[in-house]
Design an enzyme around this catalytic site. Structure first.
Site, mmCIF file in Angstrom:
data_model
loop_
_atom_site.group_PDB
_atom_site.id
_atom_site.type_symbol
_atom_site.label_atom_id
_atom_site.label_comp_id
_atom_site.label_asym_id
_atom_site.label_seq_id
_atom_site.Cartn_x
_atom_site.Cartn_y
_atom_site.Cartn_z
ATOM 1 N N LYS A 65 0.790 -1.101 0.019
ATOM 2 C CA LYS A 65 -0.157 0.119 -0.036
ATOM 3 C C LYS A 65 0.916 1.140 0.105
ATOM 4 C CE LYS A 65 -4.605 -1.166 0.651
ATOM 5 N NZ LYS A 65 -4.580 -2.646 1.087
ATOM 6 N N SER A 316 1.265 -9.980 -0.253
ATOM 7 C CA SER A 316 0.920 -8.806 -0.320
ATOM 8 C C SER A 316 1.207 -7.834 0.978
ATOM 9 C CB SER A 316 -0.578 -8.446 -0.774
ATOM 10 O OG SER A 316 -1.198 -9.054 0.163
#
Ligand SMILES: *Cc1c(COP(=O)(O)O)cnc(C)c1O
Length: 339
Positions: A65, A316
Site C-alpha cells: 500500500k 501482499s
C-alpha cells in the site's frame, strides 16, 4: 494522465496505462523498497511449478500500500499538499498515507473506528498522523471523512479506487518482471482491486500471454462474481480471516481495469488461506498476514495448476500480530507443533 506517451490499442480509453505505472515506478524509486523475490524448492516440488514470491510483506509499513499512497500524494498540487490529506482505513492504507505524509511533509488525518486495534492506532500516530476516531455503531466513516475533508479543505485519497493509487500498486508486478523475466501466470490477491488492476497492466506489458489471476476469499467473492458477470456485485461485512479483502466491491476505477486486463478471478476457503500462511511462515520463514497468503493459497490448494509453468505470486503484506497468527494456526491443528 501522462500524455507524453501515445497509446493506440483498444484499452487506451481506460484511466490507467502502462505509462502511468512506469511514471509511478520513477516516483517511488529510492523511497519504496525494491522488495526481494523468494523461491522454495519445497513449494516448486509440491506445486510442479517454478514459483517466484514477491515479498511485499517486506515493503515499508509491511505492505504494498505504501507504493500507491506515496505515488498519489507526491502528485498533489502545491495547495493540496499545503492543506493536507485525509483517508479512512483501519488497515495498511492508513499507515501508508501516514508515512507518505511524514516523508513528503504533508499533514494527514486518518479516520479510524475507536475499537481499532491499539497497535494500529499507535503505529499510525507514530508516523505523525492525526487520528480521528468514531463509534462504528453511530457513524458512517465515509460521511465523517467527507465532512472533515470539506470543513478543512483536505484531499481524500481512498485505498484503491484512484488512478494514482492503482498505478503505484502496479509497480509491484513491474518490478517482479524486471527481477525474474517472463512468467506464465501471475497470482494477485483482490480486495478493492487496486493491486490487481495495476499488476495486470504491468504484466500484460511485459508478457502479453501471462495469465493474470485474481484470488479472493469464498466469503467475499464479490470481485469474482463481478468479473464473470460484467455487473458490479457487493458483499457487505464478509466473514473471512483475510481482513484486507473485506472491501464490499470493486471500484469505479478498478472494475473496468480488472475486466480489461485480468484473465480470471478464483476464490479460496479460509482454511486454505491459513494453510498457505502457515506453509510460508514455516518453510520460507516469511511472516505474512492472512490476506498476504491469498494468492499463494490458490496455487497450493491446486485451484491453479502448476503444469511446469513459471508462476509469480504476490505476498501482499505481513501485518498480523503474533497472537492472532498463533490462534489461526491452532484452528488448522498446527498450534502445538514444536519444529
Ligand atoms: C489492501 C490490501 C489488499 C487488497 O488490495 P486491493 O488493492 O484493495 O485489492 C491485499 N493485501 C494486503 C496486505 C492489503 O493491505
Amino acid at each position: 494522465m501522462d500524455d507524453d506517451l501515445m497509446v493506440s490499442d483498444a484499452t487506451s480509453s481506460l484511466p490507467v496505462t502502462y505509462a502511468d505505472v512506469r511514471s509511478a515506478a520513477e516516483r517511488v524509486s529510492g523511497v519504496a523498497h525494491r522488495t526481494p523475490v523468494a523461491t522454495s524448492r519445497t513449494v516448486d516440488r509440491q506445486t510442479d511449478a517454478q514459483v517466484f514470491f514477491k515479498c511485499e510483506n517486506l515493503q515499508r509499513i509491511g505492505a504494498f500500500k505504501f507504493r500507491g499512497a506515496y505515488n498519489a500524494m507526491s502528485r498533489l498540487q502545491p495547495d493540496q499538499k499545503e492543506r493536507g490529506v485525509i483517508t479512512y482505513s483501519s488497515g495498511n492504507h492508513a499507515q501508508a498515507i501516514a508515512l507518505s505524509g511524514q516523508l513528503l511533509g504533508i499533514e494527514t488525518v486518518i479516520v479510524m473506528p475507536e475499537n481499532a486495534p491499539r497497535v494500529k492506532l499507535d503505529a499510525t500516530r507514530g508516523y505523525g498522523a492525526e487520528i480521528v476516531t468514531y463509534d462504528p455503531d453511530e457513524t458512517v466513516r465515509e460521511d465523517l471523512g467527507q465532512r472533515l475533508a470539506d470543513d478543512r479543505g483536505l484531499t481524500l485519497i481512498p485505498p484503491y479506487d484512484h488512478e494514482h493509487v492503482v498505478a503505484g500498486q502496479g509497480t509491484v508486478a513491474d518490478e517482479l518482471f524486471e527481477q525474474v523475466g517472463l512468467l506464465d501466470v501471475l497470482l494477485v490477491c483482490v480486495g478493492g482491486g487496486g493491486l490487481l488492476s495495476g499488476c495486470a497492466i504491468a504484466a500484460k506489458h511485459h508478457a502479453p500471454d501471462c495469465q493474470v489471476i485474481g484470488v479472493e476469499p469464498d466469503a467475499a467473492d464479490d470481485a469474482a462474481r463481478s468479473f464473470h458477470s460484467g455487473t458490479l456485485h457487493s458483499v457487505h461485512n464478509p466473514d473471512t480471516v483475510a481482513d484486507g479483502a473485506r472491501t464490499p466491491h470493486l471500484g469505479e476505477v478498478t472494475f473496468p481495469l480488472v475486466r480489461a486486463h485480468a484473465d480470471d478471478i478464483v476464490t479460496v476457503s479460509d482454511e486454505d488461506i491459513i494453510r498457505a500462511m502457515h506453509l510460508v511462515w514455516q518453510r520460507m520463514k516469511l511472516i505474512i498476514e492472512p490476506t498476504g497468503a491469498l494468492a499463494a493459497s490458490a496455487l497450493l490448494n491446486g485451484t491453479v495448476a502448476g503444469n511446469g509453468r513459471r508462476i509469480g505470486v504476490i505476498l501482499s503484506g505481513g501485518n498480523v500480530d503474533l497472537q492472532r497468527a498463533a490462534e489461526l494456526f491452532r484452528r488448522i491443528g498446527k498450534g502445538t507443533e514444536t519444529t
